[in-house]
Design an enzyme around this catalytic site. Sequence first.
Site, PDB file in Angstrom:
ATOM      1  N   ASP A  26       0.826  -1.201   0.000  1.00  0.00           N
ATOM      2  CA  ASP A  26       0.000   0.000   0.000  1.00  0.00           C
ATOM      3  C   ASP A  26       0.867   1.261   0.000  1.00  0.00           C
ATOM      4  O   ASP A  26       1.964   1.284   0.556  1.00  0.00           O
ATOM      5  CB  ASP A  26      -0.901  -0.036   1.235  1.00  0.00           C
ATOM      6  CG  ASP A  26      -2.054   0.939   1.150  1.00  0.00           C
ATOM      7  OD1 ASP A  26      -2.623   1.096   0.062  1.00  0.00           O
ATOM      8  OD2 ASP A  26      -2.400   1.535   2.187  1.00  0.00           O
ATOM      9  N   GLU A  36       0.788  -0.279  -5.054  1.00  0.00           N
ATOM     10  CA  GLU A  36      -0.377   0.618  -5.048  1.00  0.00           C
ATOM     11  C   GLU A  36       0.137   2.022  -5.338  1.00  0.00           C
ATOM     12  O   GLU A  36       0.624   2.722  -4.460  1.00  0.00           O
ATOM     13  CB  GLU A  36      -1.082   0.538  -3.687  1.00  0.00           C
ATOM     14  CG  GLU A  36      -2.407   1.307  -3.631  1.00  0.00           C
ATOM     15  CD  GLU A  36      -2.229   2.756  -3.243  1.00  0.00           C
ATOM     16  OE1 GLU A  36      -2.381   3.635  -4.127  1.00  0.00           O
ATOM     17  OE2 GLU A  36      -1.921   3.012  -2.084  1.00  0.00           O
ATOM     18  N   ASP A  91     -11.684   0.756  -0.852  1.00  0.00           N
ATOM     19  CA  ASP A  91     -11.915   2.139  -0.468  1.00  0.00           C
ATOM     20  C   ASP A  91     -12.908   2.863  -1.378  1.00  0.00           C
ATOM     21  O   ASP A  91     -13.252   4.024  -1.107  1.00  0.00           O
ATOM     22  CB  ASP A  91     -10.593   2.925  -0.492  1.00  0.00           C
ATOM     23  CG  ASP A  91      -9.760   2.706   0.758  1.00  0.00           C
ATOM     24  OD1 ASP A  91     -10.333   2.321   1.791  1.00  0.00           O
ATOM     25  OD2 ASP A  91      -8.543   2.920   0.700  1.00  0.00           O
TER      26      ASP A  91
END
Length: 473
Positions: free
Chosen positions: A287, A334, A386
């Site tokens: 991430d 990401e 998300d």
Amino acid sequence: MKSAGVLLHISSLPSKYGIGSMGHEAYEFVDFLKRTGNKIWQILPIGPTSFGDSPYASTSAFAFNPYFIDLELLKEEGLLNENDLPPLKEVTRVNYEELFNTRETILHKAYLNKNKVLEEFQKFVSEENYWLEDFATYSILKKEHTYKPWFYWYDDFKYKKPGSIAWVKNEYNSQIEEYKFYQFLAYRQYFKLKEYANSKGIEILGDIPIYCAYDSSDVWANPELFLLNPDLTPTFVAGCPPDAFTEDGQLWGNPIYNYAKMREDNYAWWVKRVKHSLKLFDMLRIDHFRGFESYYAIPYGDKTARNGHWEKGPDYQLFEAISQECPKANIVAENLGFLTPEVNELLAKCKYPGMHIFQFELGYEDIVPLKGPYKANNVFYTGTHDNQTITSYYNSLKLREKTIVDKLCKISFYDRPNLKIIEYVMKQNCNYAIIPLQDYLGLDDLSRMNIPSTTGGINWQYEIGRASCRERV
């Protein structure tokens, strides 16, 4: 060869005991992926959750969430009895408070039968003690301090004074062993599930946050690896600067790594973390990849992210250290958000696949409906944990934007827009296409997994019902 996958966290699997687990329903989901031609099962971070229930704010970068231990499998092994199991109930959302109040009591009963698997347990402890000892000690200290964060503990334990820690390990030896046993159970069930998935041609794509939670065994056990003051408060915390969507920016609150200190041993902690994760997962999503090139540092105590500033990160040095230890690491970066040429250069140097999200790719002119063309070395998503579900996203579009999407994805009046958008994503040049299960089912935002920068509400609670899955897929 292109591969498709489905994003669904373990917690969201159908369950009779309050939360998805690594039991029979997980094996059925693997079979479902196999039948539908998917090759990848993407999950969210698997660490134990704390206040707020977010898997991205775990109490450990190495430990497993014990809530995912399947109770029926424990019963089948003789570690639990039928009357040890909680009442059956069909749930539509995960109730973390109930799990917190009841699950450890049940797992304790399995611990009382540890002699049935003692040899395996001892082998696990021997192999994993480089993180397990700190985590189990942290866990019992947190319990004894009424679950307060470690930085509110008594000073002897907050500062890890050797004599006090030795006393805890002696006085609470059996309780520390019990926390280790819970980890053994979770890892044991997980590796059996992974072996089954791999035998069906399914790879598991895991996920790790870039930062550790401040209240975690990692920061407590290794304060020198983070930018902390002598009183162990952070000097700076992580977040994102203000932008068109958030005028105050995002204040995450995680302590920043002390990269200068980490550089001294060639980023050994990070190498251990990634190597550990690659034992668990066939592919690994990291991430907030841009934070390795430059990270946004906000003064600790600030109420917003407005006063933050950019600092240079470890850049390629860290990933070079990882590649030396893990030369075949299958990592996904990401790379969303504010990107600079330097971030793109780092991604190209690492040769990791990046990410594209359909909901973020819509252009601003009819002649350029999407921001592509897209390179093969990428993963294309309709959305992530998300995002809105793709159905709610489509329904929220303004008429002009909806017209562009309709034309792009060939959506007619009689079509299900979610399926046409999925079809479009699948046809792009990217090597991987991953779709949240909610998007296949055409669910609305009541079934979304998370709303960023919010706490409470429905975040992290989504659970797929058996009937819903069987009827709609």
